[in-house]
Design a protein around this motif. Structure first.
Motif, PDB file in Angstrom:
ATOM      1  N   LYS A  43       0.837  -1.207   0.000  1.00  0.00           N
ATOM      2  CA  LYS A  43       0.000   0.000   0.000  1.00  0.00           C
ATOM      3  C   LYS A  43       0.864   1.247   0.000  1.00  0.00           C
ATOM      4  O   LYS A  43       2.057   1.205   0.273  1.00  0.00           O
ATOM      5  N   GLN A  44       0.250   2.373  -0.287  1.00  0.00           N
ATOM      6  CA  GLN A  44       0.986   3.630  -0.295  1.00  0.00           C
ATOM      7  C   GLN A  44       1.187   4.131   1.124  1.00  0.00           C
ATOM      8  O   GLN A  44       0.531   3.674   2.060  1.00  0.00           O
ATOM      9  N   ARG A  45       2.113   5.062   1.270  1.00  0.00           N
ATOM     10  CA  ARG A  45       2.366   5.680   2.560  1.00  0.00           C
ATOM     11  C   ARG A  45       1.309   6.764   2.804  1.00  0.00           C
ATOM     12  O   ARG A  45       1.135   7.674   1.985  1.00  0.00           O
ATOM     13  N   ASP A  46       0.619   6.656   3.922  1.00  0.00           N
ATOM     14  CA  ASP A  46      -0.474   7.578   4.224  1.00  0.00           C
ATOM     15  C   ASP A  46      -0.201   8.365   5.503  1.00  0.00           C
ATOM     16  O   ASP A  46       0.421   7.859   6.442  1.00  0.00           O
ATOM     17  N   LEU A  47      -0.733   9.566   5.550  1.00  0.00           N
ATOM     18  CA  LEU A  47      -0.621  10.395   6.748  1.00  0.00           C
ATOM     19  C   LEU A  47      -1.513   9.836   7.857  1.00  0.00           C
ATOM     20  O   LEU A  47      -2.689   9.547   7.625  1.00  0.00           O
ATOM     21  N   VAL A  48      -0.948   9.713   9.046  1.00  0.00           N
ATOM     22  CA  VAL A  48      -1.704   9.256  10.206  1.00  0.00           C
ATOM     23  C   VAL A  48      -2.115  10.450  11.070  1.00  0.00           C
ATOM     24  O   VAL A  48      -3.276  10.572  11.476  1.00  0.00           O
ATOM     25  N   ALA A  49      -1.146  11.310  11.356  1.00  0.00           N
ATOM     26  CA  ALA A  49      -1.415  12.472  12.199  1.00  0.00           C
ATOM     27  C   ALA A  49      -0.340  13.519  11.945  1.00  0.00           C
ATOM     28  O   ALA A  49       0.790  13.180  11.593  1.00  0.00           O
ATOM     29  N   ALA A  50      -0.708  14.772  12.136  1.00  0.00           N
ATOM     30  CA  ALA A  50       0.235  15.873  11.945  1.00  0.00           C
ATOM     31  C   ALA A  50       0.024  16.905  13.038  1.00  0.00           C
ATOM     32  O   ALA A  50      -1.077  17.016  13.606  1.00  0.00           O
ATOM     33  N   ILE A  51       1.090  17.650  13.336  1.00  0.00           N
ATOM     34  CA  ILE A  51       1.012  18.664  14.382  1.00  0.00           C
ATOM     35  C   ILE A  51       1.860  19.863  13.985  1.00  0.00           C
ATOM     36  O   ILE A  51       2.981  19.708  13.490  1.00  0.00           O
ATOM     37  N   THR A  52       1.307  21.053  14.174  1.00  0.00           N
ATOM     38  CA  THR A  52       2.044  22.281  13.874  1.00  0.00           C
ATOM     39  C   THR A  52       2.929  22.656  15.056  1.00  0.00           C
ATOM     40  O   THR A  52       2.844  22.059  16.145  1.00  0.00           O
ATOM     41  N   ARG A  53       3.752  23.674  14.844  1.00  0.00           N
ATOM     42  CA  ARG A  53       4.666  24.081  15.893  1.00  0.00           C
ATOM     43  C   ARG A  53       3.928  24.558  17.152  1.00  0.00           C
ATOM     44  O   ARG A  53       4.393  24.353  18.272  1.00  0.00           O
ATOM     45  N   ASP A  54       2.765  25.151  16.958  1.00  0.00           N
ATOM     46  CA  ASP A  54       2.018  25.647  18.113  1.00  0.00           C
ATOM     47  C   ASP A  54       1.099  24.594  18.712  1.00  0.00           C
ATOM     48  O   ASP A  54       0.344  24.883  19.635  1.00  0.00           O
ATOM     49  N   ALA A  57      -3.269  19.902  16.015  1.00  0.00           N
ATOM     50  CA  ALA A  57      -3.132  18.543  15.484  1.00  0.00           C
ATOM     51  C   ALA A  57      -4.309  18.175  14.604  1.00  0.00           C
ATOM     52  O   ALA A  57      -5.426  18.674  14.783  1.00  0.00           O
ATOM     53  N   ASN A  58      -4.053  17.283  13.659  1.00  0.00           N
ATOM     54  CA  ASN A  58      -5.134  16.691  12.890  1.00  0.00           C
ATOM     55  C   ASN A  58      -4.804  15.226  12.649  1.00  0.00           C
ATOM     56  O   ASN A  58      -3.637  14.825  12.674  1.00  0.00           O
ATOM     57  N   TYR A  59      -5.855  14.441  12.435  1.00  0.00           N
ATOM     58  CA  TYR A  59      -5.732  12.987  12.377  1.00  0.00           C
ATOM     59  C   TYR A  59      -6.475  12.401  11.174  1.00  0.00           C
ATOM     60  O   TYR A  59      -7.484  12.946  10.730  1.00  0.00           O
ATOM     61  N   ALA A  60      -5.979  11.265  10.720  1.00  0.00           N
ATOM     62  CA  ALA A  60      -6.729  10.493   9.746  1.00  0.00           C
ATOM     63  C   ALA A  60      -7.988   9.972  10.429  1.00  0.00           C
ATOM     64  O   ALA A  60      -7.979   9.660  11.627  1.00  0.00           O
ATOM     65  N   ASP A  61      -9.066   9.852   9.666  1.00  0.00           N
ATOM     66  CA  ASP A  61     -10.328   9.388  10.245  1.00  0.00           C
ATOM     67  C   ASP A  61     -10.175   8.026  10.923  1.00  0.00           C
ATOM     68  O   ASP A  61     -10.813   7.756  11.947  1.00  0.00           O
ATOM     69  N   SER A  62      -9.317   7.183  10.356  1.00  0.00           N
ATOM     70  CA  SER A  62      -9.184   5.819  10.852  1.00  0.00           C
ATOM     71  C   SER A  62      -8.556   5.733  12.248  1.00  0.00           C
ATOM     72  O   SER A  62      -8.693   4.711  12.927  1.00  0.00           O
ATOM     73  N   ASN A  64      -8.604   8.675  14.469  1.00  0.00           N
ATOM     74  CA  ASN A  64      -9.147   9.748  15.302  1.00  0.00           C
ATOM     75  C   ASN A  64      -9.849   9.171  16.528  1.00  0.00           C
ATOM     76  O   ASN A  64     -10.687   8.279  16.411  1.00  0.00           O
ATOM     77  N   GLY A  65      -9.469   9.672  17.694  1.00  0.00           N
ATOM     78  CA  GLY A  65     -10.039   9.188  18.937  1.00  0.00           C
ATOM     79  C   GLY A  65      -9.248   8.059  19.581  1.00  0.00           C
ATOM     80  O   GLY A  65      -9.474   7.729  20.747  1.00  0.00           O
ATOM     81  N   ARG A  66      -8.322   7.469  18.834  1.00  0.00           N
ATOM     82  CA  ARG A  66      -7.500   6.386  19.375  1.00  0.00           C
ATOM     83  C   ARG A  66      -6.026   6.777  19.495  1.00  0.00           C
ATOM     84  O   ARG A  66      -5.334   6.327  20.414  1.00  0.00           O
ATOM     85  N   PHE A  67      -5.555   7.600  18.578  1.00  0.00           N
ATOM     86  CA  PHE A  67      -4.156   8.035  18.562  1.00  0.00           C
ATOM     87  C   PHE A  67      -4.069   9.493  18.994  1.00  0.00           C
ATOM     88  O   PHE A  67      -4.975  10.289  18.726  1.00  0.00           O
ATOM     89  N   THR A  68      -2.948   9.828  19.640  1.00  0.00           N
ATOM     90  CA  THR A  68      -2.685  11.207  20.035  1.00  0.00           C
ATOM     91  C   THR A  68      -1.258  11.580  19.659  1.00  0.00           C
ATOM     92  O   THR A  68      -0.307  10.901  20.070  1.00  0.00           O
TER      93      THR A  68
END
Length: 122
Positions: A43-54, A57-62, A64-68
């Motif tokens: 499979k391709q490499r997919d984004l799981v979660a990202a965070i800005t300097r401040d 955060a945002n999460y992949a739907d799959s 969300n609610g389980r990963f931090t």
């Protein structure tokens, strides 16, 4: 130059937890966005979660609610706390950072970690 070193992968049963870490070393001046990606076999490499300097955060739907995702700017380190793991979370996890380095941060480059295997299986 800069290196990203990941740690914390391993094998766990469904419902278990793991915590991944990614530390940047070298001539780091500052780090902007950070992110965790994963790639399962075939499979391709997919984004799981990202965070800005401040800290936004945002999460992949799959996941969300389980990963931090979190970061410690003083240590140039990023974390991914993974709870309620499922077999479909099995993949190689890669960290990614947008780094400024060199004299007064004059050089900007995107770096990848070496990857760490996460296996969720009973």
């Amino acid at each position: 130059q800069v290196q990203l070193v990941e740690s914390g992968g391993g094998s766990v049963q469904p419902g278990g937890s793991l915590r991944l870490s990614c530390a940047a070393s070298g001539s780091v001046f500052s780090i902007n966005d950070m992110g965790w990606y994963r790639q399962a076999p075939g499979k391709q490499r997919d984004l799981v979660a990202a965070i800005t300097r401040d800290g936004s955060a945002n999460y992949a739907d799959s996941v969300n609610g389980r990963f931090t995702i979190s970061r410690d700017n003083a240590k140039n380190t990023m974390y991914l706390q993974m709870n309620s793991l499922k077999p479909e979370d099995t993949a190689v996890y890669y960290c990614n950072m947008d780094v400024r380095w060199g004299l007064l941060g004059s050089v900007r480059r995107n770096y990848w970690g070496q990857g760490t295997q996460v296996t969720v299986s009973s």
